[in-house]
Every structure is written in structure tokens, then in C-alpha cells.
Design a protein around this motif. Structure first.
Motif, short mmCIF file in Angstrom:
data_model
loop_
_atom_site.label_atom_id
_atom_site.label_comp_id
_atom_site.label_asym_id
_atom_site.label_seq_id
_atom_site.Cartn_x
_atom_site.Cartn_y
_atom_site.Cartn_z
N SER A 128 0.85 -1.20 0.00
CA SER A 128 0.00 0.00 0.00
C SER A 128 0.88 1.24 0.00
N SER A 129 0.36 2.30 -0.58
CA SER A 129 0.99 3.62 -0.45
C SER A 129 -0.05 4.66 -0.05
N ASP A 130 -1.13 4.20 0.59
CA ASP A 130 -2.25 5.07 0.96
C ASP A 130 -2.15 5.52 2.42
N ILE A 131 -2.71 6.69 2.69
CA ILE A 131 -2.93 7.21 4.04
C ILE A 131 -4.43 7.42 4.19
N VAL A 132 -5.02 6.82 5.21
CA VAL A 132 -6.46 6.90 5.41
C VAL A 132 -6.76 7.71 6.67
N PHE A 133 -7.69 8.65 6.56
CA PHE A 133 -8.24 9.37 7.71
C PHE A 133 -9.62 8.81 7.99
N CYS A 134 -9.88 8.44 9.24
CA CYS A 134 -11.11 7.74 9.58
C CYS A 134 -11.57 8.14 10.99
N THR A 135 -12.81 7.84 11.29
CA THR A 135 -13.35 8.18 12.62
C THR A 135 -12.73 7.29 13.69
N THR A 136 -12.62 6.02 13.45
CA THR A 136 -11.82 5.07 14.20
C THR A 136 -11.27 4.07 13.19
N LEU A 137 -10.39 3.21 13.63
CA LEU A 137 -9.80 2.25 12.70
C LEU A 137 -10.86 1.39 12.03
N THR A 138 -11.91 1.06 12.75
CA THR A 138 -12.97 0.23 12.19
C THR A 138 -14.21 1.04 11.85
N GLY A 139 -14.08 2.38 11.88
CA GLY A 139 -15.23 3.25 11.62
C GLY A 139 -15.28 3.77 10.21
N ARG A 140 -15.85 4.96 10.06
CA ARG A 140 -16.07 5.55 8.74
C ARG A 140 -14.79 6.16 8.18
N GLU A 141 -14.63 6.04 6.88
CA GLU A 141 -13.52 6.70 6.21
C GLU A 141 -13.91 8.14 5.89
N VAL A 142 -12.96 9.05 6.13
CA VAL A 142 -13.18 10.48 5.90
C VAL A 142 -12.44 10.96 4.66
N TYR A 143 -11.20 10.54 4.50
CA TYR A 143 -10.39 11.02 3.38
C TYR A 143 -9.24 10.05 3.15
N ARG A 144 -8.66 10.11 1.96
CA ARG A 144 -7.57 9.20 1.62
C ARG A 144 -6.57 9.90 0.70
N PHE A 145 -5.29 9.75 1.04
CA PHE A 145 -4.21 10.19 0.16
C PHE A 145 -3.60 8.95 -0.51
N HIS A 146 -3.15 9.13 -1.75
CA HIS A 146 -2.48 8.06 -2.49
C HIS A 146 -1.00 8.42 -2.70
N ASP A 147 -0.19 7.41 -2.98
CA ASP A 147 1.21 7.59 -3.36
C ASP A 147 1.99 8.38 -2.31
N ALA A 148 1.84 8.01 -1.05
CA ALA A 148 2.53 8.71 0.03
C ALA A 148 3.99 8.27 0.12
N PHE A 149 4.85 9.19 0.59
CA PHE A 149 6.24 8.92 0.94
C PHE A 149 7.06 8.31 -0.19
N GLY A 150 6.66 8.53 -1.43
CA GLY A 150 7.42 7.98 -2.55
C GLY A 150 7.33 6.47 -2.66
N LEU A 151 6.34 5.87 -1.99
CA LEU A 151 6.20 4.41 -2.03
C LEU A 151 5.69 3.92 -3.38
#
Length: 532
Positions: free
Chosen positions: A91-114
């Protein structure tokens, strides 16, 4: 043999009596410095108090694309990737969520040059690897190297300079009444962390500040947790729960996780680690707390990096918040810069004045990195944790557009920081010609065949374009030979590069141009002869 198949020597029971370079600190900047020296036939002793790597306190987790290019140069990139629990394609994604098992709020792709696999921009993409994995690999490489004396269980306690050497004092770690030893060294590199003995010995101090917020890291084992995460694989999950905000991720695919709880004191973190994990995961899945580690972010820069024959690198020279994944990688950059210069002086082809350029080049990079990491830290989970996101569907939907805009505005640079990782330069350095100083632009010469793979171990002169097809300009070659500068000549039938590029051992450009108007002056500046 070690896990990498290399024969391991028995570790020294005590530091040697004398060595060209004594290195205080064994992870990971110290062994990297020793490795850079060894590649140039210079012996060193790496003196480290910890007998073993601390596996349950992972600290850094991101190996940048630039650091991976150095691992490639050392012949270790593939092995580090093999050892890393999370493969580069996972994976090269960063996920922002309410909790780890909760709702997804936002997602970044291609983080950290991965996501840079096969990209023309780099010879190696970034790699997620816990710092202990990196440290263990470097320790094994050091232990197998006849030019590196890896001495664990000993602590450097002081150092002072005499006219042509440094006397380094060491004691058995954890035994203040043990018999001290003195190591005679031509030079000493202090890679001994934020409480550096060597920084104090050379008269340096930290200037800067610390963040007012406290944080606690928790490492925990939860084998059944991954199956409950609805967001799929991600490098980091940022939890925006007002009850406990922070970030978390997987250390491996066998059930071990890490989390950073923002705004938690050491006492609270130790007493309530299980509650922190339960809140951030939003789950009742069984888990086991393995370790806690309290910390405070610091923005600190040493007022000097060197004095005479003593130098500092890594956390001994700079401290920055972890956001953006720069700290450990900046230390590796220090090790590379200092290592090749010490070796050049000790091998006799550069004057001692070359070493003056170490601080001139690396301290500004640390200053920029500290500022960038502090900017990344300005907005964390607690600032983004809109209570409505934890509410019913209608409240969540109403808050979502604003939350996404705030996350994008505040955090995009943190995860897409390649301009800093790959783009810092040594322009203005005393050993850099005007118009030079940047990292040599990368390109592939064939499938899997990087331009960097063809550079020599010391300086390289790249001749391309008309110089390749016609009569090559050999004036720099002759000037280097007269000066004793080790030089590899690389002729390329490649468009888009300046006709002549003089590349340093660390892959930064020393000089470039269509022709060499004064080749002797170019060579003199490259090794800082004017400063001798």
C-alpha cells in the motif's frame, strides 16, 4: 552466517586501543557511517551501549526514496525490502477515519514515494520498514565487515582532542564501576543521539524548542483486528475521534500494530494503554499491549556540527517531529556526507579543509527539515477531529466536505514531500561550483539499469551528447589525474544532460557545463583545496 548469508565475526569484547575513526552510537546512523568508510578501505569502531536492537519500540517507519538510493549504492536495497514486513507494493495510501474500524473520511495516495516503482525520478522507491529492521540489517553488515569493529555493551563517556588525535573514553554500559578504556582515533563521529556526549565534548548545544503536546506510542498485538478494518491496506490510519485522536498502522502482517496517541502524558499512557487502543480501534477485538513509549516532539538544531577532529550526525545534531518521516533519513544523509569526506582525507586525496564543508552542507538541510516537520505537526488528529464525524449519519454527512478540505489543505505536503526528500541541494557550499549542488537527475539506461549503478565509488565525470559522439573533452580527466582525485569516466549516448557533469561520491553534482574552462580550478574546488 547471519540471516543475509554473510559470515559474522565475533563481536569485540571491548573497544580497540586505536582506530582511524571512532563512532559513538550504533543505530542506525553510526553503522551507516562505518559502512560508508569501509567502502573506501577506512577502518572504524562503532561503540553502542545496547546489546540488542529494541524491537518493540519501532520509532521511524519510513525509509525515504533517497535513503533507499543509498542502500542500493551499498548493495543492500533488495535485502532491506526482503526483510521489511510490509512490501513496497502492499500500500501507499494514508487513510483518515473516525476510528480504525469506523467511517472513512479522506484518503491520500502515493505517500512517501512508495508508489515510485519504475519511475524515472528515482533509482529506488521509498520503503515502509520499522527502524529496528533497518538497525538489525546494518548491525549484521557491520559485524560481517572486517573493517568495522562493532562493540556493543559499551558507552562512550567522553572525548577530548590532542593535536593529531582524539582520545575517546568508554565504559561498560550499566556498570559505572567498570574498568574504563581509552580509544585513540584520528577522528570521532558522534552518532549518539539527542543526549550526545560528543556534542558536549566539541562544545556544541541544541537551540530550539519543544512541542507542548505529549504523545505516547503503543505497540500491541491483535491478530484478528485486520479483518475488521473496512478501509483496506494503508500505511497509516489517522483516527479523528475526539475521545482519542492519533494515528496507527501495521508493523507486520502477523497481527502487530503501532499507534501514536496525541495529547497523552506518560503516566496516562502507561496506565491506560489498553483503553487508548480500544478507543482508537473502535473495536472490542482482543489484543495485547506489548510496549509503551512516551515522547515529546522537539525542534532542535545543534549550533555547530564539528570542532577540529570531532563531528556529530543524526539525532546528535538535529531533532525534528516525526511527521513526514524525515528524521532518520536526514541522519543517513549526514552519515553519507561525513563518511566520504573523512575517507577522502584519511586516504590522502583531499586536504583536511574538505571536512569544513560537512557542517556547511548538512546543517542547512537539517534546518529546512525541522521547519517542514514542524509545519506538518501544526495540524494533527485532535485539530481535525470534528465531533460531528462521530455522530449519526446526517451529522457525519454535513461535516464531511469541510473535514476533507481541511485534511487536504493541512496534510497533503506531509505525505507528498519529494521536493524536500530529493530536491535539497548543496548550492553555495564551498566545494560546489555555481549552478551545481543538486542530486544528479536520475534516469534508467535500460530495464532495471540505473544511471546511478554506473557511477564510480568516488568522483565520476559523465560525458554525454557531442562529447560522446565526437572527441571527448579530457581536460578534467587530466586535471584529476595530476591532483590525485579518484575519477571514473562515464561516456553516455544520452540526450538531456549537460555535456560534462562532475558527480561527487554522494551522487550530488559538483560542477557541470558545456566545457571545462579551468579544469584545475574545478578539481581544486571539488576537494576544497582552497580551504586547506
Amino acid at each position: 552466517a547471519g540471516p543475509g548469508g554473510r559470515p559474522l565475526r565475533t563481536l569485540a569484547a571491548a573497544p580497540p586501543a586505536a582506530v582511524p575513526v571512532a563512532i559513538a552510537g550504533g543505530g542506525p546512523v553510526g553503522p551507516a557511517t562505518g559502512l560508508e568508510l569501509s567502502r573506501r578501505a577506512i577502518a572504524s569502531a562503532v561503540i553502542e551501549p545496547r546489546p540488542d536492537v529494541a524491537w518493540l519500540r519501532p520509532r521511524a517507519k519510513t525509509v525515504s526514496a533517497r535513503t533507499m538510493e543509498h542502500f542500493r549504492r551499498w548493495g543492500l536495497a533488495a535485502e532491506l525490502r526482503d526483510r521489511s514486513p510490509l512490501k513496497v507494493g502492499w500500500s501507499s495510501d494514508i487513510v483518515f477515519c473516525t476510528t480504525l474500524t469506523g467511517r472513512e473520511v479522506y484518503r491520500f495516495h502515493d505517500a512517501f514515494g512508495l508508489g515510485l516503482v519504475g519511475s524515472d525520478r528515482v533509482a529506488e522507491p521509498g520503503q515502509q520498514a520499522p527502524q529496528p529492521v533497518v538497525e538489525q540489517l546494518l548491525r549484521e553488515v557491520a559485524a560481517a565487515d572486517p573493517r568495522i569493529e562493532l562493540v556493543t555493551g559499551w558507552r562512550v563517556t567522553g572525548a577530548h582532542q590532542e593535536r593529531d588525535q582524539v582520545l575517546v573514553a568508554a565504559l561498560p554500559a550499566g556498570d559505572p564501576d567498570g574498568a574504563p578504556v581509552t580509544v585513540e582515533a584520528a577522528y570521532v563521529a558522534g552518532c549518539d543521539g539527542p543526549r550526545s556526549v560528543i556534542r558536549g565534548a566539541l562544545g556544541g548545544r541544541f537551540d530550539g524548542s519543544e512541542d507542548g503536546r505529549r504523545n505516547v506510542n503503543v505497540t500491541f498485538r491483535a491478530p484478528a483486528l485486520a479483518a475488521l478494518v473496512p478501509h483496506g491496506p494503508a500505511v497509516q490510519y489517522w483516527v479523528l475521534d475526539p475521545a482519542q485522536a492519533g494515528l496507527m498502522g501495521r508493523l507486520d502482517l502477523d497481527g502487530v500494530w503501532w499507534c501514536i496517541a496525541n495529547g497523552v502524558s506518560q503516566a496516562s499512557g502507561e496506565a491506560h494503554a489498553a483503553g487508548i487502543v480500544a478507543t482508537m480501534t473502535g473495536s472490542e477485538v482482543p489484543f495485547e499491549v506489548l510496549a509503551t513509549d512516551a515522547w515529546t516532539a522537539r525542534m532542535q538544531l545543534a549550533d555547530r556540527y564539528a570542532s577540529g577532529r570531532m563531528f556529530i550526525a543524526g539525532d546528535a545534531a538535529h531533532q525534528n517531529p516525526p511527521y513526514g518521516g524525515h528524521g532518520f533519513n536526514t541522519g543517513i544523509g549526514d552519515a553519507v556526507n561525513l563518511g566520504w569526506k573523512l575517507a577522502a582525507v584519511l586516504n590522502g586525496w583531499a586536504p583536511p579543509g574538505l571536512l569544513d564543508s560537512y557542517e556547511a552542507e548538512r546543517r542547512p538541510v537539517a534546518r529546512i527539515t525541522i521547519d517542514e516537520a514542524a509545519r506538518n505537526m501544526a495540524t494533527l488528529g485532535p485539530e481535525l477531529a470534528d465531533p460531528r464525524l462521530a455522530g449519526p449519519d446526517e451529522a457525519f454527512a454535513a461535516a464531511l466536505p469541510g473535514a476533507r478540505a481541511a485534511i487536504e489543505r493541512a496534510k497533503d505536503r506531509e505525505f507528498h514531500g519529494l521536493d524536500l526528500v530529493l530536491g535539497y541541494t548543496y548550492a553555495g557550499s564551498p566545494i560546489t561550483a555555481p549552478g551545481a549542488g543538486e542530486r544528479l537527475p536520475h534516469r534508467w539506461l535500460g530495464p532495471g539499469d540505473s544511471l546511478y549503478d554506473h557511477l564510480g565509488p568516488e568522483f565520476t565525470l559523465i560525458r554525454s551528447g557531442p562529447h560522446h559522439s565526437g572527441t571527448p573533452d579530457d581536460t578534467l580527466v587530466k586535471a584529476a589525474a595530476v591532483a590525485g582525485l579518484p575519477l571514473t569516466v562515464l561516456d553516455l549516448d544520452t540526450a538531456g544532460l549537460p555535456p560534462l557533469i562532475l558527480v561527487r561520491p554522494d551522487q550530488h553534482v559538483s560542477w557541470q557545463g558545456p566545457q571545462a574552462p579551468d579544469p584545475e580550478a574545478i578539481v581544486r574546488q571539488a576537494v576544497s583545496a582552497a580551504l586547506a
